[in-house]
Design a protein around this motif. Structure first.
Motif, short mmCIF file in Angstrom:
data_model
loop_
_atom_site.label_atom_id
_atom_site.label_comp_id
_atom_site.label_asym_id
_atom_site.label_seq_id
_atom_site.Cartn_x
_atom_site.Cartn_y
_atom_site.Cartn_z
N GLY A 282 15.74 -33.87 7.06
CA GLY A 282 15.38 -33.16 5.83
C GLY A 282 16.00 -31.80 5.67
O GLY A 282 15.62 -31.05 4.76
N ALA A 283 16.96 -31.45 6.51
CA ALA A 283 17.67 -30.18 6.38
C ALA A 283 19.03 -30.44 5.75
O ALA A 283 19.43 -31.58 5.51
N SER A 284 19.77 -29.34 5.51
CA SER A 284 21.06 -29.46 4.84
C SER A 284 22.15 -28.88 5.74
O SER A 284 22.11 -27.71 6.10
N PRO A 285 23.15 -29.70 6.11
CA PRO A 285 24.21 -29.20 6.99
C PRO A 285 25.42 -28.69 6.22
O PRO A 285 25.72 -29.16 5.12
N ILE A 286 26.08 -27.70 6.79
CA ILE A 286 27.40 -27.31 6.31
C ILE A 286 28.26 -27.00 7.52
O ILE A 286 27.80 -26.38 8.48
N MET A 287 29.48 -27.51 7.52
CA MET A 287 30.41 -27.31 8.63
C MET A 287 31.50 -26.36 8.15
O MET A 287 32.58 -26.79 7.75
N SER A 288 31.20 -25.08 8.14
CA SER A 288 32.11 -24.11 7.53
C SER A 288 32.83 -23.27 8.57
O SER A 288 32.21 -22.62 9.42
N GLU A 289 34.15 -23.27 8.47
CA GLU A 289 34.99 -22.39 9.27
C GLU A 289 35.78 -21.45 8.35
O GLU A 289 36.87 -20.98 8.69
N PHE A 290 35.18 -21.19 7.20
CA PHE A 290 35.77 -20.31 6.20
C PHE A 290 34.98 -19.00 6.19
O PHE A 290 33.93 -18.88 5.55
#
Length: 522
Positions: A282-290
């Protein structure tokens, strides 16, 4: 001046080579003194003696107006010539014992110390009033610093603080201490927070360029004073509660209701699996290397956690890690560190050391080999343990052989030294915060046959602490309780998935299903 009443809170060390083009030396010092500096050290390496004396007289006049001490760096003759309040010397300058004979008992005497042996000698000689611990961080002006294998940063300096702590806790003649070297507005809170044991803290911060080179020295000084007197941002939402623990169901409801953003900076092998685990609960992932978007994440999203996984380190990733640490610390956001394989090689342990020196994390998650590696960085390790070169891991797998008491003791030492919640994964999982700990049954051996199950436990913990899911839904929350909820959920789903799986392939699918069922069907 009464030496016992000297305030070391914000200690300005001058450097006339740093003055902005439109300012003068006295302008910068005057603005600093008028806006909160509590002590000034006049350091002039290139001035001729007469010019040094004249500058000391002018600076002393400014200090006298505000009733703060003026210390002269190195030059005992100049200090005596202008009747300054004291002298500071380094390890390669005139010996402290001789300086004391020359300046008498009533003047302030400070000494630079970079390793525990220097601190021990200062204590034994019994002539200094304060010590300068450093260099805290690398600087352009200090290139001849003596360091032990722990190096610079809070990790290295905490070992000196422990030595001083032993002296001050048993002696009537207390010695004060200040941290120096590369300290500025971006790291002052970190230094003060980490150099603070139950019975000894750093008495002040010594700064140079962040005031002397500042376009607005008054503002720079005010900003530092505010940082010094304000609790560190990452402590403002934390507490150790004495309330009864809440149910796992209540904690899960908080996660699904708040749907926190979990910002991963992780290795490429596990990104997909970690994202799916995060979504399943129920969580929201983001894979950010910016890096350009990190400020916006941290400043605008309340329910957020940064997960740093060092599985594939590189110079570029290290810069990104440090940028993220600094940004999330600035806004007091939750951070989890996964020190992958740091017990396997010295290079990986050095990566962890650099990150822990640079920023403050809330949770460290690893297997016993990884946490035992970090134990080597604690300020009490050398006295309490034997073989510092012991191999603790084979690749990413722990081969450390410890009984339960040793595992818990290791976790407590790391937790106390780095002021974090420690999660030690394995057949039995341990969640440890200072003297509190809870053992939690592990999932299933099949979890070890799927790449990413260890890393995605970090995603689950990140979801719970990002949502502040201790089950209480109050302004302050207990990170320890939220972490317990995450570990319990993760391993419960693992056990349930194993009951239905035929092998590692079907287990991976079933595991995601069970995480979903346990979080959405309550």
């Amino acid at each position: 001046m009464d030496k016992a009443s000297v305030d070391y809170t914000l200690y300005l060390v001058t450097d006339s080579t740093m003055i902005p083009a439109n300012k003068t030396f006295l302008d910068q010092v005057s603005q600093a003194i008028d806006n909160g500096v509590t002590l000034v050290q006049l350091r002039e390496k290139s001035l001729l003696t007469l010019d040094f004396i004249n500058r000391a007289k002018e600076t002393l006049q400014l200090c006298r107006k505000k009733g703060i001490p003026l210390i002269i760096n190195d030059r005992v003759d100049v200090a005596l010539a202008v009747d300054a309040d004291g002298v500071h010397v380094g390890q390669d300058d005139m010996p402290a014992t001789l300086v004391r004979k020359l300046i008498g008992p009533d003047k302030i005497l400070g000494l630079s110390c970079g390793i525990p042996l220097e601190m021990e000698k200062a204590i034994e000689e019994g002539v200094v009033d304060y010590v300068g611990f450093g260099a805290m961080f690398p600087t352009k002006t200090k290139k001849d610093i003596k360091l032990d294998r722990f190096g610079q940063g809070p990790i290295g300096i905490r070992r000196l603080l422990r030595t001083l702590e032993k002296h001050n806790s048993s002696s009537e003649r207390k010695i004060k201490c200040v941290a120096i070297g590369g300290i500025n507005q971006s790291n002052a809170a970190k230094v003060l927070y980490q150099l603070n044991t139950p019975t000894q803290k750093v008495d002040g911060l010594a700064v140079v360029s962040c005031i002397m080179a500042a376009p607005d020295a008054a503002k720079a000084t005010k900003d530092l004073i505010q940082i010094i007197h304000t609790p560190a941002p990452w402590t403002q939402a934390l507490t150790i509660t004495k309330e009864e623990p809440q149910s796992l169901e209540n904690k899960i409801k908080t996660v699904t209701a708040k749907s926190p953003l979990v910002h991963h900076i992780t290795n490429g092998v596990v990104k997909n699996f970690s994202a799916n685990v995060t979504l399943a609960i129920g969580a929201s992932p983001i894979m950010s290397e910016f890096g350009d978007e990190y400020e916006e994440f941290a400043s605008t999203i309340d329910n957020i956690c940064l997960v740093l996984n060092i599985g594939t380190p590189s110079p570029e990733m290290m810069n990104l890690f440090k940028h993220a640490l600094q940004t999330y610390n600035k806004y007091g956001r939750m951070i989890l560190l996964d020190p992958v394989a740091c017990g396997a090689t010295q290079a990986r342990l050095n990566v962890v050391k650099e990150l822990l020196n640079y920023g403050q994390v809330n949770v460290i998650k690893g297997n016993i080999g990884e946490i035992s590696g970090i134990l080597k960085l604690t300020s009490t390790y050398k006295q309490a343990n034997g073989n510092e070169e012991e191999v603790l891991m084979k690749g990413v797998d722990s081969i450390a052989q410890l009984n339960e008491d040793d595992i818990i003791s290791t976790g407590k030492q790391v937790s106390k030294d780095f002021k974090v919640v420690v999660v030690i994964s394995g057949p039995i999982n341990y969640v440890i915060h200072q003297d509190r700990y809870k053992s939690i049954p592990g999932g299933h051996p099949l979890m070890g046959t799927v790449t990413g199950t260890g890393c995605s436990l970090g995603s689950t913990i990140g979801s719970f602490i990002g949502a502040q899911a201790d089950g209480r839904n109050k302004d302050k929350f207990d990170v320890y309780e939220a972490v317990i909820g995450a570990v319990e959920l993760y391993n419960k789903a693992g056990r349930e998935a194993a009951e239905e799986a035929k092998g590692s392939g079907t287990f991976m699918v079933k595991f995601i299903d069970k995480l979903f069922e346990n979080t959405h069907n309550i």
